[in-house]
Design a protein around this motif. Structure first.
Motif, PDB file in Angstrom:
ATOM      1  N   GLU A  68     -27.660  49.952   5.738  1.00  0.00           N
ATOM      2  CA  GLU A  68     -29.228  49.939   5.979  1.00  0.00           C
ATOM      3  C   GLU A  68     -29.794  51.534   5.752  1.00  0.00           C
ATOM      4  N   MET A  69     -30.302  51.078   4.797  1.00  0.00           N
ATOM      5  CA  MET A  69     -31.527  52.177   4.299  1.00  0.00           C
ATOM      6  C   MET A  69     -32.881  51.930   4.479  1.00  0.00           C
ATOM      7  N   THR A  70     -33.792  53.807   4.259  1.00  0.00           N
ATOM      8  CA  THR A  70     -35.489  53.149   4.355  1.00  0.00           C
ATOM      9  C   THR A  70     -35.428  53.693   2.956  1.00  0.00           C
ATOM     10  N   LEU A  71     -36.013  52.602   2.565  1.00  0.00           N
ATOM     11  CA  LEU A  71     -36.358  52.928   0.714  1.00  0.00           C
ATOM     12  C   LEU A  71     -38.247  53.767   1.113  1.00  0.00           C
ATOM     13  N   ASP A  72     -37.576  54.563  -0.601  1.00  0.00           N
ATOM     14  CA  ASP A  72     -38.618  55.597  -0.635  1.00  0.00           C
ATOM     15  C   ASP A  72     -39.672  53.991  -1.518  1.00  0.00           C
ATOM     16  N   LYS A  73     -39.415  53.395  -2.378  1.00  0.00           N
ATOM     17  CA  LYS A  73     -40.081  52.641  -2.871  1.00  0.00           C
ATOM     18  C   LYS A  73     -39.944  51.144  -3.146  1.00  0.00           C
ATOM     19  N   PRO A  74     -40.781  50.141  -1.650  1.00  0.00           N
ATOM     20  CA  PRO A  74     -41.916  50.561  -1.597  1.00  0.00           C
ATOM     21  C   PRO A  74     -41.426  51.538   0.377  1.00  0.00           C
ATOM     22  N   ALA A  75     -42.470  52.478  -0.001  1.00  0.00           N
ATOM     23  CA  ALA A  75     -42.136  53.381   1.412  1.00  0.00           C
ATOM     24  C   ALA A  75     -41.963  52.116   2.285  1.00  0.00           C
ATOM     25  N   GLY A  76     -40.906  52.538   3.398  1.00  0.00           N
ATOM     26  CA  GLY A  76     -40.642  52.335   4.581  1.00  0.00           C
ATOM     27  C   GLY A  76     -40.107  50.611   4.573  1.00  0.00           C
ATOM     28  N   ALA A  77     -39.848  49.856   3.494  1.00  0.00           N
ATOM     29  CA  ALA A  77     -39.347  49.269   3.235  1.00  0.00           C
ATOM     30  C   ALA A  77     -37.273  49.214   3.606  1.00  0.00           C
ATOM     31  N   LYS A  78     -36.601  48.164   3.930  1.00  0.00           N
ATOM     32  CA  LYS A  78     -35.248  48.007   4.694  1.00  0.00           C
ATOM     33  C   LYS A  78     -34.646  47.549   2.709  1.00  0.00           C
ATOM     34  N   GLY A  79     -33.930  48.991   2.709  1.00  0.00           N
ATOM     35  CA  GLY A  79     -32.753  48.617   1.687  1.00  0.00           C
ATOM     36  C   GLY A  79     -31.094  48.172   2.201  1.00  0.00           C
ATOM     37  N   TYR A  80     -30.470  47.178   1.357  1.00  0.00           N
ATOM     38  CA  TYR A  80     -28.969  47.727   2.118  1.00  0.00           C
ATOM     39  C   TYR A  80     -28.276  47.228   1.217  1.00  0.00           C
ATOM     40  N   ALA A  87     -13.532  49.093 -11.050  1.00  0.00           N
ATOM     41  CA  ALA A  87     -11.680  49.453 -11.938  1.00  0.00           C
ATOM     42  C   ALA A  87     -11.489  50.868 -11.806  1.00  0.00           C
ATOM     43  N   ASN A  88     -10.203  51.059 -11.690  1.00  0.00           N
ATOM     44  CA  ASN A  88     -10.030  52.667 -12.328  1.00  0.00           C
ATOM     45  C   ASN A  88     -10.646  53.893 -11.436  1.00  0.00           C
ATOM     46  N   LYS A  89     -10.897  53.049 -10.793  1.00  0.00           N
ATOM     47  CA  LYS A  89     -10.748  53.574  -9.077  1.00  0.00           C
ATOM     48  C   LYS A  89     -12.233  54.162  -8.905  1.00  0.00           C
ATOM     49  N   ARG A  90     -12.985  53.463 -10.216  1.00  0.00           N
ATOM     50  CA  ARG A  90     -14.408  53.880  -9.979  1.00  0.00           C
ATOM     51  C   ARG A  90     -15.228  52.507  -8.832  1.00  0.00           C
ATOM     52  N   LYS A  91     -16.098  53.287  -7.688  1.00  0.00           N
ATOM     53  CA  LYS A  91     -17.000  53.202  -7.028  1.00  0.00           C
ATOM     54  C   LYS A  91     -18.496  52.593  -7.789  1.00  0.00           C
ATOM     55  N   ILE A  92     -18.349  50.954  -6.947  1.00  0.00           N
ATOM     56  CA  ILE A  92     -19.769  50.726  -7.612  1.00  0.00           C
ATOM     57  C   ILE A  92     -20.898  50.828  -6.866  1.00  0.00           C
ATOM     58  N   TYR A  93     -21.722  51.178  -6.132  1.00  0.00           N
ATOM     59  CA  TYR A  93     -23.057  51.643  -5.775  1.00  0.00           C
ATOM     60  C   TYR A  93     -24.195  50.370  -5.550  1.00  0.00           C
ATOM     61  N   VAL A  94     -24.210  49.864  -4.761  1.00  0.00           N
ATOM     62  CA  VAL A  94     -24.960  48.441  -4.948  1.00  0.00           C
ATOM     63  C   VAL A  94     -25.826  48.310  -3.891  1.00  0.00           C
ATOM     64  N   LYS A  95     -27.236  48.332  -4.097  1.00  0.00           N
ATOM     65  CA  LYS A  95     -27.845  48.314  -3.287  1.00  0.00           C
ATOM     66  C   LYS A  95     -28.888  46.592  -3.532  1.00  0.00           C
ATOM     67  N   LEU A  96     -29.097  46.477  -2.377  1.00  0.00           N
ATOM     68  CA  LEU A  96     -30.299  45.081  -2.639  1.00  0.00           C
ATOM     69  C   LEU A  96     -31.637  44.937  -1.888  1.00  0.00           C
ATOM     70  N   GLN A  97     -32.550  44.600  -1.893  1.00  0.00           N
ATOM     71  CA  GLN A  97     -33.518  43.942  -0.962  1.00  0.00           C
ATOM     72  C   GLN A  97     -33.755  43.308  -1.031  1.00  0.00           C
ATOM     73  N   ILE A  98     -34.295  42.796   0.310  1.00  0.00           N
ATOM     74  CA  ILE A  98     -35.011  41.064   0.937  1.00  0.00           C
ATOM     75  C   ILE A  98     -36.664  41.239   1.023  1.00  0.00           C
ATOM     76  N   CYS A  99     -36.933  40.289   0.311  1.00  0.00           N
ATOM     77  CA  CYS A  99     -37.897  40.247  -0.257  1.00  0.00           C
ATOM     78  C   CYS A  99     -38.829  39.041   0.053  1.00  0.00           C
ATOM     79  N   GLY A 100     -38.938  38.307   1.262  1.00  0.00           N
ATOM     80  CA  GLY A 100     -38.987  36.798   2.151  1.00  0.00           C
ATOM     81  C   GLY A 100     -38.439  36.763   1.086  1.00  0.00           C
ATOM     82  N   ASP A 101     -38.267  35.532  -0.074  1.00  0.00           N
ATOM     83  CA  ASP A 101     -37.226  34.440  -0.298  1.00  0.00           C
ATOM     84  C   ASP A 101     -37.054  34.639  -1.306  1.00  0.00           C
ATOM     85  N   HIS A 102     -36.526  35.992  -1.686  1.00  0.00           N
ATOM     86  CA  HIS A 102     -35.769  36.255  -2.096  1.00  0.00           C
ATOM     87  C   HIS A 102     -34.772  37.530  -1.989  1.00  0.00           C
ATOM     88  N   VAL A 103     -33.796  38.080  -2.845  1.00  0.00           N
ATOM     89  CA  VAL A 103     -33.172  39.465  -3.317  1.00  0.00           C
ATOM     90  C   VAL A 103     -33.407  39.747  -4.164  1.00  0.00           C
TER      91      VAL A 103
END
Length: 114
Positions: A68-80, A87-103
């Protein structure tokens, strides 16, 4: 760490449906969503938008760590944040934000962190 079962269940449920997931850039909610720049380790083909979401759901169901992280935009919102194997040992960074009835997909790009 926000690895609570309720967050995971909610992220899975919202991410599984085209009706409840969104990716769009706005000044108030910027995003860097670049799945086509990665090879899907399951198929060895480039990710599509659909296969990127499927991969996120698959990893959430496999109990990938959720930070869990605190987002800068919108300020104070939670991100995950998920750090997924690519593939090829590359890591994928994914950030999701729950906004009511959608992500919102906020990030899907190469991880700049280990």
């Amino acid at each position: 760490m926000a690895d609570s079962a309720s967050i995971r269940v909610r992220l899975v449920a919202l991410s599984q449906s085209r009706r409840s997931r969104r990716v769009e850039f706005t000044s108030g909610m910027p995003c860097r969503w670049q799945p086509r720049q990665f090879t899907d380790p399951r198929s060895r083909q480039a990710f599509t938008d659909e296969s990127a979401w499927e991969y996120i759901v698959q990893n959430l169901q496999a109990n990938v760590e959720i930070q869990e992280m605190t987002l800068d935009k919108p300020a104070g919102a939670k991100g995950y944040v998920l750090k997924l194997a690519g593939a090829n040992k590359r890591k994928i960074y994914v950030k999701l934000q729950i906004c009511g009835d959608h992500v919102r997909g906020r990030s899907f790009h190469e991880s700049e962190f280990d």
